[in-house]
Design an enzyme around this catalytic site. Sequence first.
Site, PDB file in Angstrom:
ATOM      1  N   SER A 155       6.553   0.516   1.120  1.00 56.42           N
ATOM      2  CA  SER A 155       5.877  -0.584   0.424  1.00 56.42           C
ATOM      3  C   SER A 155       6.766  -1.205  -0.632  1.00 56.42           C
ATOM      4  CB  SER A 155       4.652  -0.067  -0.322  1.00 56.42           C
ATOM      5  OG  SER A 155       3.865   0.738   0.449  1.00 56.42           O
ATOM      6  N   HIS A 162       7.157  -3.726   7.103  1.00 60.56           N
ATOM      7  CA  HIS A 162       6.069  -3.365   6.187  1.00 60.56           C
ATOM      8  C   HIS A 162       4.740  -3.915   6.699  1.00 60.56           C
ATOM      9  CE1 HIS A 162       4.148  -3.810   1.951  1.00 60.56           C
ATOM     10  NE2 HIS A 162       3.778  -2.688   2.527  1.00 60.56           N
ATOM     11  N   GLU A 211       5.763  -7.741   6.734  1.00 60.27           N
ATOM     12  CA  GLU A 211       6.949  -8.200   6.005  1.00 60.27           C
ATOM     13  C   GLU A 211       8.157  -7.549   6.672  1.00 60.27           C
ATOM     14  OE1 GLU A 211       6.074  -8.941   1.327  1.00 60.27           O
ATOM     15  OE2 GLU A 211       6.060  -6.872   1.926  1.00 60.27           O
ATOM     16  N   ASN A 224       3.720  -6.659  -2.576  1.00 63.24           N
ATOM     17  CA  ASN A 224       3.394  -5.697  -3.634  1.00 63.24           C
ATOM     18  C   ASN A 224       3.920  -6.102  -5.002  1.00 63.24           C
ATOM     19  OD1 ASN A 224       1.686  -3.814  -2.488  1.00 63.24           O
ATOM     20  ND2 ASN A 224       3.380  -2.979  -1.294  1.00 63.24           N
TER      21      ASN A 224
END
Length: 283
Positions: A119, A140, A152, A190
Site C-alpha cells: 500500500s 496495488h 495502481e 493512500n
Amino acid sequence: MNINQVMVIGAGQMGAGIAQVCAQSGFHVLLYDKQTEALNHGVKRIHKFVHRACEKQKITEEQRDDTLLRIERAATIQDAAKADLVIEAVVENMDVKTAIFHELDQIAPAHTILASNTSSLSITEIAAATNRPDQVIGMHFMNPVPIMQLVEIIRAVQTSDGTYSIIEQMAKKLNKVPVTVQDFPGFVSNRILMPMINEAIYTLYEGIATVEDIDTSMKLGMNHPMGPLTLADFIGLDTCLYIMEVLHEGFSDSKYRPCPLLKQYVQAGWLGKKTGRGFYVYT
Ligand code: NAI
C-alpha cells in the site's frame, strides 16, 4: 510474454481477493501462505464470495465451478518455480517483503515478473533485493478486490517498459482500471486517504465527536460511502499505522505523524474487523 500461471503470496484479505479475481479471469492460481490456518481461511473466503456471486446471478454455475477449480493451494513457496507472475500480498513490512522477494528471485524462472501489492512501501527498495529489478513492479489492488475497479501500477525506478506494459495489460484482463503512479510513499490513493483517516482518529482522540458522529459527518456531509473510522476498521488498523509511518518517515514531515490513539489500538490488538474490535465491535 504470456501469463498463464499466477502465484499469490499471502492469503489474507487482499491475497485471497487477488487470487479470486485472477481465477475468475481465467488464470491458473497458486495461493500460498506461511500459516496453514490463514491459507485455509483464505480459500474458505474465496468459496463464500464466489458462491454468493453465483446466488446473486452475477456469475453462472459453470463460471463458479471453473473459478474454484483454477485455484490451487501451494504447499511451499518453491511452487513459484511454476509461475509467470507472482503477486505478493503479505504484511506491510519492508524486511518481510524484501526477504520474500530475495527468495522468490532465487526460485522463479528468469521470465517471471514479481509484483507487490504493498500500500505504501518503496517498490524501488523491494526491487533492489532481487537480481531482476527491471521485472519488479507494484500492483496495488483496492479492498475488497473482487469489487473495487482500481489498480495502481507503480513503477520502481528500475522497472522496464516491457514489464510495465505486461502488467498494465494484465490489470485490464482482470477487468480493472489501471492508473500509472511513480514510486513515492503512499503512491496516490493512500497519500490522500490515510491522512484523512489519521485526522479522523485525532478528532476522536481530542474528544471533538463520537466515533458514530465522525463517520456520519463524512458519510452524510461529504457523500462518502462509509465513514473514515469504519473504513479504517475495514482496512485494518495495523495496516493504517504502517502506512502512516511510511509517509511520516518517507517525507520527514510532521503532518503525517500517526495519531497516538491509533498506536494504542494497535498495541491492544484492536486491529479492526479482522480481530473483531477496532473503533467498532464486530460480533
Ligand atoms: P492480512 O493480515 O489480512 O494478510 C497477510 C497474510 O500474509 C497473512 O495471512 C499472513 O499469514 C501472510 N504472511 C505473512 N508473512 C508471510 C510470509 N513470509 N510468507 C507467506 N505469507 C505470509 O493483510 P492484508 O490486509 O491482506 O494486506 C496484505 C498487503 O496488502 C499489505 O502489504 C497491505 O498493505 C496491502 N494492502 C492492504 C489493503 C487493505 O485494505 N487491507 C488494501 C491494499 C493493499
